[in-house]
Scaffold this motif. Structure first.
Motif, short mmCIF file in Angstrom:
data_model
loop_
_atom_site.label_atom_id
_atom_site.label_comp_id
_atom_site.label_asym_id
_atom_site.label_seq_id
_atom_site.Cartn_x
_atom_site.Cartn_y
_atom_site.Cartn_z
N GLY A 137 0.79 -1.22 0.00
CA GLY A 137 0.00 0.00 0.00
C GLY A 137 0.82 1.26 0.00
N HIS A 138 0.10 2.36 0.17
CA HIS A 138 0.67 3.70 0.07
C HIS A 138 1.13 4.13 1.45
CE1 HIS A 138 -1.68 3.02 -3.47
NE2 HIS A 138 -2.82 3.30 -2.88
N VAL A 139 2.22 3.56 1.86
CA VAL A 139 2.67 3.72 3.24
C VAL A 139 3.10 5.16 3.54
CG1 VAL A 139 5.09 3.12 2.86
CG2 VAL A 139 3.99 2.50 5.01
N GLY A 140 3.34 5.95 2.52
CA GLY A 140 3.73 7.34 2.72
C GLY A 140 2.66 8.18 3.38
N ASP A 141 1.40 7.78 3.26
CA ASP A 141 0.35 8.47 4.00
C ASP A 141 -0.39 7.52 4.94
OD1 ASP A 141 -1.11 7.06 2.12
OD2 ASP A 141 -1.82 8.82 1.04
N GLY A 142 0.26 6.39 5.26
CA GLY A 142 -0.29 5.47 6.25
C GLY A 142 -1.36 4.54 5.75
N ASN A 143 -1.58 4.49 4.43
CA ASN A 143 -2.66 3.71 3.83
C ASN A 143 -2.16 2.29 3.50
OD1 ASN A 143 -4.74 4.22 0.84
ND2 ASN A 143 -5.02 2.87 2.58
N LEU A 144 -2.69 1.29 4.21
CA LEU A 144 -2.26 -0.09 4.04
C LEU A 144 -3.36 -0.93 3.40
CD1 LEU A 144 -0.61 -0.61 7.55
CD2 LEU A 144 0.55 -0.09 5.39
N HIS A 145 -2.97 -1.74 2.42
CA HIS A 145 -3.89 -2.67 1.77
C HIS A 145 -3.53 -4.09 2.19
CE1 HIS A 145 -5.26 0.70 -0.41
NE2 HIS A 145 -4.31 0.72 -1.33
N THR A 146 -4.44 -4.76 2.86
CA THR A 146 -4.19 -6.15 3.24
C THR A 146 -4.78 -7.09 2.21
OG1 THR A 146 -6.19 -6.19 4.60
CG2 THR A 146 -4.15 -5.59 5.68
N GLY A 147 -4.12 -8.20 1.98
CA GLY A 147 -4.57 -9.16 0.98
C GLY A 147 -4.64 -10.57 1.54
N PRO A 148 -5.68 -10.91 2.31
CA PRO A 148 -5.86 -12.29 2.77
C PRO A 148 -6.13 -13.22 1.58
CG PRO A 148 -7.33 -10.78 3.94
CD PRO A 148 -6.76 -10.04 2.78
N VAL A 149 -5.63 -14.44 1.67
CA VAL A 149 -5.84 -15.43 0.61
C VAL A 149 -6.45 -16.67 1.24
CG1 VAL A 149 -4.76 -16.76 -1.24
CG2 VAL A 149 -3.84 -14.51 -0.62
N VAL A 150 -7.60 -17.11 0.68
CA VAL A 150 -8.30 -18.26 1.24
C VAL A 150 -8.75 -19.19 0.13
CG1 VAL A 150 -9.14 -16.96 3.24
CG2 VAL A 150 -10.54 -17.07 1.18
N GLU A 196 -5.92 4.89 16.07
CA GLU A 196 -6.29 6.28 15.80
C GLU A 196 -6.31 6.56 14.30
OE1 GLU A 196 -3.02 7.62 18.43
OE2 GLU A 196 -4.58 8.79 19.46
N GLY A 197 -6.73 5.54 13.54
CA GLY A 197 -6.80 5.67 12.10
C GLY A 197 -8.23 5.61 11.60
N THR A 198 -8.39 5.11 10.38
CA THR A 198 -9.69 5.03 9.73
C THR A 198 -9.84 3.68 9.04
OG1 THR A 198 -11.13 6.00 8.02
CG2 THR A 198 -8.77 6.17 7.67
N THR A 199 -11.07 3.24 8.89
CA THR A 199 -11.32 1.95 8.24
C THR A 199 -11.21 2.04 6.73
OG1 THR A 199 -13.71 2.42 8.23
CG2 THR A 199 -12.83 1.12 10.08
N THR A 200 -11.21 3.25 6.18
CA THR A 200 -11.04 3.38 4.73
C THR A 200 -10.39 4.72 4.39
OG1 THR A 200 -12.13 3.39 2.56
CG2 THR A 200 -13.42 4.22 4.43
#
Length: 478
Positions: free
Chosen positions: A389-402, A428-432
């Motif tokens: 993800g775009h870690v420069g503004d703290g935005n993380l994308h998780t990718g679970p695989v099932v 202290e973040g946001t869900t999206t």
């Protein structure tokens, strides 16, 4: 197929009226068509598809206006839809009604290069817009990972951002004005009815009320966008880190040093593994827990200076550093990051990547502990997961695989998604940060916003008293 229609079926007279507005060929009622319109890119709609009763394909503002007036008169819900690349169920039905497809409203109406702006319809695809702007040396900076597919209208609806938001901001920073069809069917223009100014403080900022409202307050039919010059040069630095925490600390150190990269992207060890499986010739370093990709841009001299300073900062934390300012080599280094969303699915034989809990954002200071805790959550539920993800503004994308035929995994991944959203709020973040709320994150809105949700609901009731526009989204009335 999930039943969504908790209201009487559409009267045949309404279908006939729609055919008068759009023509019979652009009014779709067949079951196969309705199945197509039951999905977006979300895990939620894979599990629970939601069928509308009819879909219409709009080609003009007047058609949209007439359709909304008809829907409002008969209290029929209506759901705006672009390319349906969204991952939250934001463009699907919740209780039957009409899906209005705006993807064919895709004209670039005026490239006003002298005034650094462009006027377009909402169905223009982001990359198509930037290709058209290249000959003028201009660009529309927001660049989500789905830029080859997503429409600019959808980007406005969700206030999308992307890889370079850390320097260039998000979609709302580039919207100068818009034409909007309100829930009554009335048409307004925000930002000045005839304005070509690049800034204004005249009146309420109605454009920014609409941006990020996910089609719940109005349907955008035209956009006036601010443009920026293309950068002269770009440089890419790829670094690998033995520990996730070191990668997070390096991001903090870069900002503390006064540097302003145009992008900072992260891939964890699972993502690195997946990309090497998909494209071995990229040969990403594997003896690490994380990779960061920094991009700097500007004049040649500026890029050279920034790269030298950046390398000096990150070498304290990194075990490996590679740099290039050659366009072909830069593209090769970026390719790894662009592939990761699709590549993650390779981590589990027969598995598929779940788009859920995929868009959290946390304060930069809390990145190291967040990265580690996401993996702890995945381990607790026995789920293979990549983080990028775009870690420069703290935005993380998780990718679970099932594996879809493993009931335990399917149950556990839902619990994991809940825990990731809860973690974001705890940190202290946001869900999206850029994908939006839609259906899937509606249940977190009251926790995240508190009494402010009462104001949001009041705005919705004021503009849309019959609750016809995209009902049931964003924790607004269903």
């Amino acid at each position: 197929m999930t039943e969504t229609m908790a209201r009487p079926p559409l009267d045949k007279k309404i279908i006939s009226k729609l055919e008068e507005i759009f023509g019979e060929e652009r009014v779709l009622t067949r079951n196969t068509d309705m199945i197509t319109y039951s999905y977006d890119a979300s895990f939620e709609t894979q599990l629970n598809p939601r069928k509308p009763e009819v879909a219409v394909i709009a080609l003009s503002t007047e058609e949209v206006s007439q359709c909304v007036k008809l829907a409002n008169e008969h209290n029929v819900p209506i759901y705006p839809r672009g390319a349906a690349t969204g991952q939250t169920g934001g463009a699907v039905s919740t209780k039957g009604g009409i899906v209005i497809d705006l993807s064919k409203m895709n004209r670039i109406l005026d490239i006003d290069h002298r005034n650094m702006q462009v006027i377009i319809e909402p169905g223009v695809v982001q990359n198509d817009l930037n290709e058209a702007l290249k000959p003028y040396g201009l660009r529309f900076p927001p660049d989500p990972g789905s830029a080859n597919m997503c429409t600019v209208g959808g980007m406005v609806s969700n206030n999308s951002s992307g890889l370079r938001a850390v320097k260039y901001g998000v979609t709302r920073h580039y919207v100068l004005g818009m034409e909007v069809v309100l829930p009554t069917g009335d048409i307004i223009v925000t930002g000045g009815a005839k304005s070509k100014a690049l800034k204004s403080v005249s009146g309420y900022d109605l454009a920014h009320l609409m941006i990020g409202s996910e089609g719940t307050l109005g349907i955008v039919t035209r956009l006036r966008l601010k443009l920026l010059p293309l950068p002269v040069t770009r440089g890419i630095i790829l670094c690998s880190f033995k520990q996730l925490e070191d990668a997070g600390a390096a991001v903090n150190a870069v900002f503390s040093s006064g540097l302003q990269p145009s992008a900072i992207e992260i891939m964890d060890f699972n993502c690195t593994k997946a990309v090497n499986m998909m494209k071995p010739e990229l040969n990403l370093p594997v003896d690490n827990e994380a990779i960061l990709v920094f991009e700097v841009d500007g004049a040649k001299e500026e890029v050279t200076s920034q790269v030298a300073r950046l390398k000096k900062v990150v070498e304290t934390y990194a075990s490996y550093i590679k740099f290039s300012d050659e366009p072909e080599e830069c593209e090769k280094l970026w390719q790894a990051r662009k592939l990761v969303g699709a590549a993650v699915g390779l981590l589990k034989p027969g598995g598929f990547r779940v788009y859920g809990g995929e868009d959290i954002c946390v304060p930069i200071s809390r990145l190291p502990e967040t990265l580690r805790e996401i993996h702890n959550i995945a381990d607790r539920y026995g789920i293979v997961c990549g983080i990028y993800g775009h870690v420069g503004d703290g935005n993380l994308h998780t990718g679970p695989v099932v594996n879809s035929n493993n009931e335990v995994e399917m149950e556990n991944v839902q619990k994991m998604i809940d825990d990731i959203h809860d973690l974001a709020i705890k940190m202290e973040g946001t869900t999206t940060a850029e994908h939006g709320v839609g259906i899937v994150r509606a249940k977190y809105m009251d926790v995240e916003h508190g009494p402010a949700m009462d104001i949001m609901r009041a705005i919705k009731r004021t503009l849309d008293p019959n609750n016809i526009l995209n009902p049931g989204k964003m924790a607004l009335p269903n």
